[in-house]
Design an enzyme around this catalytic site. Structure first.
Site, PDB file in Angstrom:
ATOM      1  N   ASP A 186      -2.950   2.474  -5.940  1.00 52.47           N
ATOM      2  CA  ASP A 186      -1.894   2.523  -4.929  1.00 52.47           C
ATOM      3  C   ASP A 186      -1.772   1.276  -4.060  1.00 52.47           C
ATOM      4  O   ASP A 186      -1.038   1.287  -3.077  1.00 52.47           O
ATOM      5  CB  ASP A 186      -2.101   3.738  -4.020  1.00 52.47           C
ATOM      6  N   GLU A 187      -2.458   0.207  -4.392  1.00 56.61           N
ATOM      7  CA  GLU A 187      -2.305  -1.000  -3.580  1.00 56.61           C
ATOM      8  C   GLU A 187      -2.540  -2.249  -4.409  1.00 56.61           C
ATOM      9  O   GLU A 187      -3.274  -2.234  -5.399  1.00 56.61           O
ATOM     10  CB  GLU A 187      -3.211  -0.977  -2.349  1.00 56.61           C
ATOM     11  N   ASP A 190       0.858  -1.186   0.000  1.00 59.49           N
ATOM     12  CA  ASP A 190       0.000   0.000   0.000  1.00 59.49           C
ATOM     13  C   ASP A 190       0.896   1.240   0.000  1.00 59.49           C
ATOM     14  O   ASP A 190       1.652   1.460   0.952  1.00 59.49           O
ATOM     15  CB  ASP A 190      -0.897  -0.015   1.233  1.00 59.49           C
TER      16      ASP A 190
END
Length: 466
Positions: free
Chosen positions: A105-106, A11
């Protein structure tokens, strides 16, 4: 449950804000808030410097400004976020063929099938050393962004672990210790336990995962229903066998917007819904999809959020069909006087996706509405599919050339970013990722030497003011 800690969750920390700080040297180490900058804007991401003042995601921009008035409030630059995300995913896919992105983003990574020789084996020490090295690779590939990583025997445990030592943290949960890790935590750590479920559990005296673990399956299903209760029962015991899927199938396509004033005019609301339906149809066609269920989302002036759905016999990607159903759902709410106090958010979505369309079932002759074809790129400038709405003036959702944070270029001063605008003047700070903090200059908004800047190979949309 796996025998080894081989599920990795990565993350990126405060992603949007971190990208802005990376690209804007003058903002490094300072509070930054990314999201809608208007009166009805919502925070998408806050830097950790801003979070110390209580600013958080999904908070209204107005409240964020009151908590941290000295922060830099910026509109999003999705071209920068997309390119950074691509760099991260390339690093992850070089590690393992099974990478499941959850968002920009993850992502989850399956280390059990990892092809990277640096991993060696799946012992705790080997996995820990490898994850630490991976964080370094991501830091280098992104130009300095940090990532928090969790590793465990399942997706659930890996996701929980990645949240434990933010930012720039690494937690590996050894097999057999999962329940001990979870038991002291609040029940909201479990996916699917939102405010309503947490309140229902609280009333039953269930506060922690340990409390939840002590409840029988029958008791849980009586509290929250069979499907939800069964899921909570297993997750409270750290039982999660979901596989990592390299290509995640889209479940829905939607468009929504938040508006600066409460909307009460029926024709305006219908025009907005029609435009959103047209955008949804364009996105469906672009991806070769169609859908059966049309959903209308409405957030009222008092923040009450409502949704209404209608399901077709067969899937469609026609703008006119989607718009007709969305307007019908809106009309039902208006007729019930639900929207009398004003609407602050509207959204149209299509779910029940398929990769085919029964072309002639809902043709324009049956609809009785003008079938304006959506463009392939989902341009916000498309005219509404309903010809009767053409003369309605819509709130401005066009790309704002001088939105705070957006990139610009001056013919002599070079590249910079919009610091602020108003009263016919735009103020620019001239700096880039690789320069020191730069000077600030002001120009007329129509200065011919100042133009918006975008990467030549990027055709995506900027963030909307939502």
């Amino acid at each position: 449950m796996r025998a080894h800690a081989s599920v990795l969750h990565l993350d990126l920390d405060a992603f949007f804000a971190a990208v802005e700080q990376r690209d804007k040297p003058s903002l490094r180490g300072k509070p930054v808030v990314v999201g809608g900058v208007g009166g009805r804007g919502v925070v998408a991401t806050a830097s950790y410097e801003a979070r110390r003042y209580g600013v958080r995601s999904a908070m209204s921009t107005r409240e964020a400004r009151s908590r941290c008035p000295h922060a830099a409030f910026l509109s999003g630059r999705f071209h920068a976020y997309r390119s950074t995300s691509r760099a991260v995913m390339e690093v992850l896919r070089a590690v393992s063929p099974l990478v499941e992105p959850l968002s920009l983003d993850e992502a989850f990574v399956d280390l059990a099938v990892a092809t990277d020789p640096a991993l060696g084996g799946l012992g705790i020490e080997e996995v820990t050393a490898f994850a630490e090295e991976l964080r370094g690779r991501v830091h280098e590939a992104t130009g300095g962004l940090t990532a928090s990583i969790g590793v465990g025997t399942s997706k659930f445990i890996a996701k929980v672990a990645s949240d434990l030592d933010k930012p720039d943290g690494l937690v590996v949960v050894a097999p057999g210790t999962e329940r001990d890790l979870l038991r002291p935590m609040h029940v909201s750590v479990i996916p699917g336990v939102g405010p309503a479920t947490a309140e229902r559990l609280r009333r039953a005296g269930i506060h922690t995962v340990a409390d939840l673990e002590s409840v029988t399956l029958d008791e849980l299903t009586s509290l929250v229903g069979r499907a939800h209760g069964t899921g909570l029962f297993h997750l409270a015991r750290a039982e999660d066998d979901r596989p990592i899927v390299a290509e995640r199938e889209a479940k829905s396509v939607s468009v929504e917007g938040t508006y600066d004033t409460d909307l009460v005019d029926r024709r305006l609301l219908e025009a907005l819904v029609t435009r959103q339906a047209t955008e949804v149809a364009a996105r469906l066609r672009k991806n070769g999809l169609s859908g059966r269920t049309v959903t209308l989302k409405v957030r009222l002036h008092d923040f009450t959020t409502l949704s209404r759905s209608s399901t077709l016999p067969s899937p469609t990607d026609e703008a006119a069909t989607i718009a007709r159903l969305a307007r019908t759902l809106l009309g039902d709410l208006i007729d019930q006087q639900v929207t009398v106090g004003g609407v602050r958010l509207l959204g149209v979505g299509v779910s029940g996706l398929a990769d085919w369309v029964q072309e002639d079932l809902f043709g324009p002759d049956l609809l009785g509405t003008a079938d304006t074809a959506a463009s392939d790129d989902g341009d916000d400038g498309d005219e509404p599919a309903d010809a009767e709405a053409d003369d309605v003036v819509l709130p401005d959702r066009a790309e704002r050339s001088w939105a705070p944070g957006h990139d610009v270029e001056h013919t002599t001063l070079g590249r910079g970013w919009v610091w602020g605008t108003g009263r016919g003047v735009v103020t620019v700070r001239f700096e880039t990722r690789d320069s020191p903090a730069g000077p600030v200059r002001s120009f007329r908004v129509d200065d011919p030497e100042l133009t918006p800047w975008r990467p030549q190979d990027d055709g995506g949309e900027e963030a909307s003011d939502t």
